[in-house]
Design an enzyme around this catalytic site. Sequence first.
Site, PDB file in Angstrom:
ATOM      1  N   ASP A 173       0.844  -1.195   0.000  1.00 53.53           N
ATOM      2  CA  ASP A 173       0.000   0.000   0.000  1.00 53.53           C
ATOM      3  C   ASP A 173       0.878   1.243   0.000  1.00 53.53           C
ATOM      4  O   ASP A 173       1.666   1.449   0.917  1.00 53.53           O
ATOM      5  CB  ASP A 173      -0.898  -0.036   1.251  1.00 53.53           C
ATOM      6  CG  ASP A 173      -1.736   1.225   1.385  1.00 53.53           C
ATOM      7  OD1 ASP A 173      -1.945   1.920   0.369  1.00 53.53           O
ATOM      8  OD2 ASP A 173      -2.179   1.517   2.516  1.00 53.53           O
TER       9      ASP A 173
ATOM     10  N   ASN B 202      -0.303   4.534  -0.211  1.00 54.54           N
ATOM     11  CA  ASN B 202      -0.888   5.803   0.258  1.00 54.54           C
ATOM     12  C   ASN B 202      -1.614   5.701   1.593  1.00 54.54           C
ATOM     13  O   ASN B 202      -2.362   6.606   1.969  1.00 54.54           O
ATOM     14  CB  ASN B 202      -1.822   6.378  -0.813  1.00 54.54           C
ATOM     15  CG  ASN B 202      -2.987   5.437  -1.106  1.00 54.54           C
ATOM     16  OD1 ASN B 202      -3.016   4.308  -0.593  1.00 54.54           O
ATOM     17  ND2 ASN B 202      -3.930   5.890  -1.900  1.00 54.54           N
TER      18      ASN B 202
ATOM     19  N   ASP C  39      -4.113   3.926   2.742  1.00 59.74           N
ATOM     20  CA  ASP C  39      -5.550   3.676   2.911  1.00 59.74           C
ATOM     21  C   ASP C  39      -5.828   2.220   3.286  1.00 59.74           C
ATOM     22  O   ASP C  39      -6.990   1.799   3.369  1.00 59.74           O
ATOM     23  CB  ASP C  39      -6.341   4.087   1.655  1.00 59.74           C
ATOM     24  CG  ASP C  39      -5.991   3.227   0.440  1.00 59.74           C
ATOM     25  OD1 ASP C  39      -5.093   2.366   0.544  1.00 59.74           O
ATOM     26  OD2 ASP C  39      -6.626   3.416  -0.611  1.00 59.74           O
TER      27      ASP C  39
ATOM     28  N   ASP D 115      -1.825  -1.191  -3.870  1.00 57.68           N
ATOM     29  CA  ASP D 115      -2.122  -0.461  -5.097  1.00 57.68           C
ATOM     30  C   ASP D 115      -0.961  -0.571  -6.089  1.00 57.68           C
ATOM     31  O   ASP D 115       0.077  -1.157  -5.785  1.00 57.68           O
ATOM     32  CB  ASP D 115      -2.429   1.008  -4.770  1.00 57.68           C
ATOM     33  CG  ASP D 115      -1.431   1.571  -3.767  1.00 57.68           C
ATOM     34  OD1 ASP D 115      -0.225   1.449  -4.029  1.00 57.68           O
ATOM     35  OD2 ASP D 115      -1.854   2.110  -2.717  1.00 57.68           O
TER      36      ASP D 115
ATOM     37  N   ASP E 219      -5.331 -10.139 -15.632  1.00 59.08           N
ATOM     38  CA  ASP E 219      -6.346 -11.148 -15.331  1.00 59.08           C
ATOM     39  C   ASP E 219      -7.618 -10.770 -16.084  1.00 59.08           C
ATOM     40  O   ASP E 219      -8.196  -9.707 -15.853  1.00 59.08           O
ATOM     41  CB  ASP E 219      -6.605 -11.150 -13.817  1.00 59.08           C
ATOM     42  CG  ASP E 219      -7.110 -12.479 -13.310  1.00 59.08           C
ATOM     43  OD1 ASP E 219      -7.909 -13.109 -14.021  1.00 59.08           O
ATOM     44  OD2 ASP E 219      -6.728 -12.869 -12.195  1.00 59.08           O
TER      45      ASP E 219
ATOM     46  N   ASP F 103      -9.789 -16.031 -16.269  1.00 60.43           N
ATOM     47  CA  ASP F 103     -10.605 -16.498 -15.158  1.00 60.43           C
ATOM     48  C   ASP F 103     -11.663 -17.503 -15.634  1.00 60.43           C
ATOM     49  O   ASP F 103     -12.325 -17.269 -16.655  1.00 60.43           O
ATOM     50  CB  ASP F 103     -11.291 -15.270 -14.530  1.00 60.43           C
ATOM     51  CG  ASP F 103     -11.942 -15.575 -13.200  1.00 60.43           C
ATOM     52  OD1 ASP F 103     -11.224 -15.995 -12.271  1.00 60.43           O
ATOM     53  OD2 ASP F 103     -13.180 -15.401 -13.071  1.00 60.43           O
TER      54      ASP F 103
ATOM     55  N   GLU G   8      -7.817 -20.623 -16.449  1.00 64.07           N
ATOM     56  CA  GLU G   8      -8.205 -21.329 -15.228  1.00 64.07           C
ATOM     57  C   GLU G   8      -9.277 -22.339 -15.611  1.00 64.07           C
ATOM     58  O   GLU G   8     -10.342 -21.961 -16.085  1.00 64.07           O
ATOM     59  CB  GLU G   8      -8.746 -20.343 -14.195  1.00 64.07           C
ATOM     60  CG  GLU G   8      -9.072 -21.013 -12.873  1.00 64.07           C
ATOM     61  CD  GLU G   8      -9.941 -20.154 -11.957  1.00 64.07           C
ATOM     62  OE1 GLU G   8      -9.909 -20.366 -10.735  1.00 64.07           O
ATOM     63  OE2 GLU G   8     -10.687 -19.284 -12.461  1.00 64.07           O
TER      64      GLU G   8
ATOM     65  N   HIS H 255      -4.615 -17.043  -5.060  1.00 67.26           N
ATOM     66  CA  HIS H 255      -5.406 -16.207  -4.151  1.00 67.26           C
ATOM     67  C   HIS H 255      -6.680 -16.895  -3.666  1.00 67.26           C
ATOM     68  O   HIS H 255      -7.413 -16.324  -2.877  1.00 67.26           O
ATOM     69  CB  HIS H 255      -5.758 -14.906  -4.870  1.00 67.26           C
ATOM     70  CG  HIS H 255      -6.630 -15.154  -6.066  1.00 67.26           C
ATOM     71  ND1 HIS H 255      -6.163 -15.811  -7.194  1.00 67.26           N
ATOM     72  CD2 HIS H 255      -7.937 -14.887  -6.310  1.00 67.26           C
ATOM     73  CE1 HIS H 255      -7.139 -15.928  -8.066  1.00 67.26           C
ATOM     74  NE2 HIS H 255      -8.229 -15.375  -7.560  1.00 67.26           N
ATOM     75  N   ASP H 256      -6.989 -18.079  -4.189  1.00 66.75           N
ATOM     76  CA  ASP H 256      -8.188 -18.818  -3.771  1.00 66.75           C
ATOM     77  C   ASP H 256      -7.847 -19.985  -2.840  1.00 66.75           C
ATOM     78  O   ASP H 256      -8.762 -20.652  -2.349  1.00 66.75           O
ATOM     79  CB  ASP H 256      -8.906 -19.410  -4.991  1.00 66.75           C
ATOM     80  CG  ASP H 256      -9.507 -18.362  -5.915  1.00 66.75           C
ATOM     81  OD1 ASP H 256      -9.852 -17.259  -5.437  1.00 66.75           O
ATOM     82  OD2 ASP H 256      -9.631 -18.649  -7.126  1.00 66.75           O
TER      83      ASP H 256
HETATM   84  O1  TEU Z   1     -12.225 -18.752  -9.267  1.00 65.02           O
HETATM   85  C1  TEU Z   1     -12.973 -19.809  -9.793  1.00 65.02           C
HETATM   86  C2  TEU Z   1     -13.739 -20.595  -8.863  1.00 65.02           C
HETATM   87  O2  TEU Z   1     -14.392 -21.533  -9.282  1.00 65.02           O
HETATM   88  C3  TEU Z   1     -13.741 -20.206  -7.434  1.00 65.02           C
HETATM   89  O3  TEU Z   1     -15.046 -20.156  -6.993  1.00 65.02           O
HETATM   90  C4  TEU Z   1     -13.009 -21.215  -6.712  1.00 65.02           C
HETATM   91  O4  TEU Z   1     -13.589 -22.439  -7.004  1.00 65.02           O
HETATM   92  C5  TEU Z   1     -13.114 -21.010  -5.251  1.00 65.02           C
HETATM   93  O5  TEU Z   1     -12.416 -19.884  -4.908  1.00 65.02           O
HETATM   94  C6  TEU Z   1     -12.554 -22.162  -4.528  1.00 65.02           C
HETATM   95  O6  TEU Z   1     -13.494 -22.522  -3.587  1.00 65.02           O
HETATM   96  C7  TEU Z   1     -12.057 -17.611 -10.026  1.00 65.02           C
HETATM   97  C8  TEU Z   1     -11.204 -16.625  -9.269  1.00 65.02           C
HETATM   98  O7  TEU Z   1      -9.916 -17.158  -9.106  1.00 65.02           O
HETATM   99  C9  TEU Z   1     -11.882 -16.307  -7.983  1.00 65.02           C
HETATM  100  O8  TEU Z   1     -11.096 -15.469  -7.157  1.00 65.02           O
HETATM  101  C10 TEU Z   1     -13.195 -15.635  -8.323  1.00 65.02           C
HETATM  102  O9  TEU Z   1     -13.925 -15.413  -7.148  1.00 65.02           O
HETATM  103  C11 TEU Z   1     -14.037 -16.491  -9.274  1.00 65.02           C
HETATM  104  O10 TEU Z   1     -13.285 -16.998 -10.354  1.00 65.02           O
HETATM  105  C12 TEU Z   1     -15.136 -15.653  -9.880  1.00 65.02           C
HETATM  106  O11 TEU Z   1     -14.597 -14.724 -10.775  1.00 65.02           O
HETATM  107 CA    CA Z   2      -3.583   2.156  -1.270  1.00 59.80          CA
END
Ligand code: TEU
Ligand code: CA
Length: 546
Positions: free
Chosen positions: A28, A30, A32, A36, A105, A206, A248, A322-323
């Site tokens: 970050d 700034n 907040d 960013d 993305d 995605d 994905e 990130h998931d």
């Molecule tokens: O994720 C695809 C997806 O099927 C997710 O629901 C994933 O299965 C879940 O996070 C696991 O339980 C992509 C992105 O990576 C995710 O961050 C998004 O929320 C999703 O698509 C919708 O765009």
């Molecule tokens: Ca920021």
Amino acid sequence: MKDLSQANSDKWWKQAVIYQIYPRSFADSNGDGIGDLQGIITKLDYLEELGIDAIWLSPVCRSPQDDNGYDISDYQDIDPMFGTLADMEELIREAKKHHIRIIMDLVLNHSSDEHYWFQEAKKSKETPYHDYYVWRDGVEGEYPNDMRAAFGGSAWEWVPSLQQYYFHQFSVKQPDLNWENPKLRQEIYDMINWWISKGVGGFRLDVIDQIAKEPDKKITNNGPRLHEYLRELSRETFQKADLVTVGEAWGATTELAKLYSCPDNSELSMVFQFEHICLDQIEGKEKWDLAPLPFMKLKEVFWRWQTQLHGKGWNSLFWNNHDLPRIVSRWGNDGRYRVESAKMLAILLHGLQGTPYIYQGEELGMTNVQYGIEDYRDIETLNLYKERLEKGFSKDEVMRSIHAKSRDNARTPMQWSDAENAGFTTGTPWLKVNPNYTEIHAAGQLQDENSVFSCYKRLVHLRKEYPVFVDGDFCMLLKEDENIFAYTRTNGDSRLLVLCNFYDTTVSFSLEEDLTAMELLISNYKEIDQTGTLRPYEARMYISKM
Ligand code: TEU
Ligand code: CA
């Protein structure tokens, strides 16, 4: 069939290592509390030090942030939370000076309900935008069918003024786009070509295997027209430049992956497949229904993907995104053997064939968190909590699932230093910092040659140094061993050998290869005993002497 395996041997992304940034949690600039683009620019030196070739940036386009940017309301602008279009152009430029490409993305399965297209679409059935989305006539309260959305509830949402339902595979604020409409497809291609002209290095797509949905047949992934759409998309956009593209694809099998990543470049460079990722859950149930990792199955899955795509497609290699929960907490050991097991998992993955992805903080051995429900922010986690309590699960049971699998495990702020808020922000972070930042942070690892960071850095550089990482074929060793993951990669006279103890006990093994005749490239213990035992989580990577 013609052997196309050489056709792509000069592709830059086959030698590359890609680093994923989740912008709101990275840096970050700034105060907040939200990461960013300017924050990312300040960390390019760090990324160059690690040696990565490209950054996959989770979505930064304009968005109401219902799903942290995976709900886009303007594909050709940057969300003010992250900066401006000028900041994005600066990032692309500055990254280039650090020999780093920027991968955007693309969220093409759905848009935000606040996108202009959807705003128009719901005004009347007559506007040209109406057909950009998926609608069904109906009666209020009687859903077209019983399909469920990924984040809970029905996949159908009623719009009283139209007397119609729209289809959404994710949240209500993420209406599905209708790929059957050629005009919609053309708008998407124009948008992508505009980003290509800005100098991006590629795209992550995605949930790309869900674009050809057919809700009347309850088809979500792998719809009949999927590969037709992908070939058109690729022809109209990606093939015009030297890009990396990664889709994905939760529904990918090795057979399908050969289509997606065929070396003739007709679709994508590669896909993310999730077969290994779904192993520690009760079969046929959800990720929240926890089961121990079946290690022998994990070995089989890697073996199958490595051998079947060799020369016929291309793998992506990842433990984290990130998931997903943090791998060291998930399949390693985030207590006594955190450092050893984080390195073991890294060595295991980075010796394989494919393009490795490192998710921010993985290179530090960052771990899961165990917060109370009030500290979670993720829409999926919060909906799940409500839904399961209503279904009669106990609070303890639900929290156990959330601690193991919540997406917020991956989203806690990047741990830069032991300063307040881990050096991530001078303000209040949007999601609480993992309390272990005082011990686990980048500043403490950069100069330490025994750190997890140094191990990742070495692995990234080894891939550049030895062509066998890119080209070698895969052979599983010790197939029946219930603790050890071992393999070779061979290319002509050059052979890589990787030995990993996946567990916390000392185990013995016997191999035909003479390890003393090989050169040790990297390991996670200081003194190496060449005889046939591996200590807890011990990993070694050898190369044949020239
Ligand atoms: O994720 C695809 C997806 O099927 C997710 O629901 C994933 O299965 C879940 O996070 C696991 O339980 C992509 C992105 O990576 C995710 O961050 C998004 O929320 C999703 O698509 C919708 O765009
Ligand atoms: Ca920021």
